[in-house]
Write a protein that holds these residues in place. Structure first.
Motif, PDB file in Angstrom:
ATOM      1  N   ASP A   9      60.067  11.014   6.455  1.00 40.18           N
ATOM      2  CA  ASP A   9      58.826  11.781   6.566  1.00 40.18           C
ATOM      3  C   ASP A   9      58.243  11.474   7.936  1.00 40.18           C
ATOM      4  N   THR A  10      58.514  12.365   8.877  1.00 40.44           N
ATOM      5  CA  THR A  10      58.139  12.121  10.264  1.00 40.44           C
ATOM      6  C   THR A  10      56.751  12.649  10.617  1.00 40.44           C
ATOM      7  N   ARG A  11      55.920  12.863   9.610  1.00 39.84           N
ATOM      8  CA  ARG A  11      54.537  13.250   9.902  1.00 39.84           C
ATOM      9  C   ARG A  11      53.755  12.037  10.414  1.00 39.84           C
ATOM     10  N   VAL A  12      52.741  12.299  11.216  1.00 37.53           N
ATOM     11  CA  VAL A  12      51.917  11.263  11.827  1.00 37.53           C
ATOM     12  C   VAL A  12      50.980  10.648  10.796  1.00 37.53           C
ATOM     13  N   LYS A  13      50.947   9.325  10.774  1.00 36.61           N
ATOM     14  CA  LYS A  13      49.985   8.608   9.941  1.00 36.61           C
ATOM     15  C   LYS A  13      48.887   7.982  10.802  1.00 36.61           C
ATOM     16  N   ASP A  14      49.278   7.395  11.941  1.00 36.98           N
ATOM     17  CA  ASP A  14      48.298   6.740  12.810  1.00 36.98           C
ATOM     18  C   ASP A  14      48.854   6.670  14.226  1.00 36.98           C
ATOM     19  N   VAL A  15      47.957   6.558  15.181  1.00 37.73           N
ATOM     20  CA  VAL A  15      48.319   6.478  16.600  1.00 37.73           C
ATOM     21  C   VAL A  15      47.554   5.315  17.219  1.00 37.73           C
ATOM     22  N   SER A  16      48.241   4.535  18.040  1.00 35.21           N
ATOM     23  CA  SER A  16      47.553   3.505  18.815  1.00 35.21           C
ATOM     24  C   SER A  16      48.127   3.506  20.226  1.00 35.21           C
ATOM     25  N   ILE A  17      47.250   3.207  21.169  1.00 36.58           N
ATOM     26  CA  ILE A  17      47.658   3.194  22.573  1.00 36.58           C
ATOM     27  C   ILE A  17      47.207   1.881  23.182  1.00 36.58           C
ATOM     28  N   GLY A  18      48.190   1.119  23.640  1.00 35.07           N
ATOM     29  CA  GLY A  18      47.919  -0.128  24.331  1.00 35.07           C
ATOM     30  C   GLY A  18      47.869   0.113  25.830  1.00 35.07           C
ATOM     31  N   GLU A  19      47.879  -0.954  26.578  1.00 38.56           N
ATOM     32  CA  GLU A  19      47.806  -0.844  28.035  1.00 38.56           C
ATOM     33  C   GLU A  19      49.014  -0.118  28.616  1.00 38.56           C
ATOM     34  N   ASN A  20      50.196  -0.342  28.010  1.00 37.85           N
ATOM     35  CA  ASN A  20      51.431   0.232  28.552  1.00 37.85           C
ATOM     36  C   ASN A  20      52.283   0.955  27.528  1.00 37.85           C
ATOM     37  N   GLU A  21      51.773   1.161  26.320  1.00 39.51           N
ATOM     38  CA  GLU A  21      52.619   1.680  25.252  1.00 39.51           C
ATOM     39  C   GLU A  21      51.848   2.605  24.319  1.00 39.51           C
ATOM     40  N   LEU A  22      52.516   3.674  23.907  1.00 38.74           N
ATOM     41  CA  LEU A  22      52.018   4.578  22.871  1.00 38.74           C
ATOM     42  C   LEU A  22      52.810   4.300  21.609  1.00 38.74           C
ATOM     43  N   SER A  23      52.128   4.044  20.505  1.00 39.37           N
ATOM     44  CA  SER A  23      52.795   3.791  19.225  1.00 39.37           C
ATOM     45  C   SER A  23      52.287   4.777  18.192  1.00 39.37           C
ATOM     46  N   VAL A  24      53.221   5.378  17.477  1.00 38.75           N
ATOM     47  CA  VAL A  24      52.892   6.343  16.430  1.00 38.75           C
ATOM     48  C   VAL A  24      53.510   5.866  15.127  1.00 38.75           C
ATOM     49  N   ARG A  25      52.653   5.620  14.147  1.00 39.80           N
ATOM     50  CA  ARG A  25      53.133   5.209  12.821  1.00 39.80           C
ATOM     51  C   ARG A  25      53.378   6.475  12.010  1.00 39.80           C
ATOM     52  N   LEU A  26      54.547   6.558  11.400  1.00 40.84           N
ATOM     53  CA  LEU A  26      54.942   7.720  10.615  1.00 40.84           C
ATOM     54  C   LEU A  26      54.657   7.492   9.134  1.00 40.84           C
ATOM     55  N   MET A  27      54.592   8.581   8.399  1.00 44.58           N
ATOM     56  CA  MET A  27      54.311   8.504   6.963  1.00 44.58           C
ATOM     57  C   MET A  27      55.380   7.724   6.207  1.00 44.58           C
ATOM     58  N   ASP A  28      56.613   7.706   6.723  1.00 46.60           N
ATOM     59  CA  ASP A  28      57.682   7.001   6.014  1.00 46.60           C
ATOM     60  C   ASP A  28      57.745   5.510   6.344  1.00 46.60           C
ATOM     61  N   GLY A  29      56.784   5.014   7.138  1.00 54.25           N
ATOM     62  CA  GLY A  29      56.712   3.583   7.426  1.00 54.25           C
ATOM     63  C   GLY A  29      57.270   3.175   8.772  1.00 54.25           C
ATOM     64  N   GLY A  57      49.897  20.484  14.227  1.00 58.46           N
ATOM     65  CA  GLY A  57      51.228  20.992  13.894  1.00 58.46           C
ATOM     66  C   GLY A  57      51.701  20.638  12.499  1.00 58.46           C
ATOM     67  N   GLY A  58      50.821  20.759  11.516  1.00 58.04           N
ATOM     68  CA  GLY A  58      51.221  20.477  10.139  1.00 58.04           C
ATOM     69  C   GLY A  58      51.524  19.008   9.888  1.00 58.04           C
ATOM     70  N   GLY A  59      51.015  18.138  10.766  1.00 60.32           N
ATOM     71  CA  GLY A  59      51.245  16.705  10.604  1.00 60.32           C
ATOM     72  C   GLY A  59      52.325  16.157  11.508  1.00 60.32           C
ATOM     73  N   TYR A  60      53.035  17.036  12.214  1.00 61.24           N
ATOM     74  CA  TYR A  60      54.155  16.623  13.061  1.00 61.24           C
ATOM     75  C   TYR A  60      53.781  16.532  14.541  1.00 61.24           C
ATOM     76  N   GLY A  61      52.507  16.684  14.845  1.00 59.80           N
ATOM     77  CA  GLY A  61      52.073  16.632  16.231  1.00 59.80           C
ATOM     78  C   GLY A  61      50.785  15.858  16.391  1.00 59.80           C
ATOM     79  N   ILE A  62      50.490  15.524  17.641  1.00 61.01           N
ATOM     80  CA  ILE A  62      49.272  14.820  18.004  1.00 61.01           C
ATOM     81  C   ILE A  62      48.648  15.591  19.164  1.00 61.01           C
ATOM     82  N   HIS A  63      47.322  15.806  19.071  1.00 63.05           N
ATOM     83  CA  HIS A  63      46.607  16.547  20.110  1.00 63.05           C
ATOM     84  C   HIS A  63      45.437  15.709  20.607  1.00 63.05           C
ATOM     85  N   TRP A  64      45.311  15.600  21.925  1.00 69.60           N
ATOM     86  CA  TRP A  64      44.171  14.965  22.565  1.00 69.60           C
ATOM     87  C   TRP A  64      43.369  16.072  23.232  1.00 69.60           C
TER      88      TRP A  64
END
Length: 86
Positions: A9-29, A57-64
């Motif tokens: 399940d590749t839908r987005v659950k959460d997003v975090s952005i550090g100093e040098n990294e973008l991390s996206v947590r997916l619904m499947d863990g 995008g139905g849970g499959y995208g992130i928009h800023w």
């Protein structure tokens, strides 16, 4: 003996952005982490702009909205950086 594997399940659950990294947590863990430098708009945004994201995008995208950046989980999983602009 038959068994069934859990479905991805590749839908987005959460997003975090550090100093040098973008991390996206997916619904499947799973968590996708990529270099922030791959996305110049995000890298150049303020911390407050980076925090203001929406699932799209139905849970499959992130928009800023403040920086007009859109990413998809498909692109992140493929390791696709933003295209270079002339």
């Amino acid at each position: 003996m038959a068994f069934s594997a859990p479905a991805a399940d590749t839908r987005v659950k959460d997003v975090s952005i550090g100093e040098n990294e973008l991390s996206v947590r997916l619904m499947d863990g799973r968590t996708i982490s990529v270099p922030l430098g791959w996305y110049p708009r995000l890298a150049g945004a303020t911390p407050d702009q980076r925090k203001h994201w929406e699932i799209a995008g139905g849970g499959y995208g992130i928009h800023w909205p403040e920086i007009d950046e859109d990413l998809s989980t498909d692109g992140l999983l493929r390791g696709a950086p933003a295209p270079r602009r002339g």
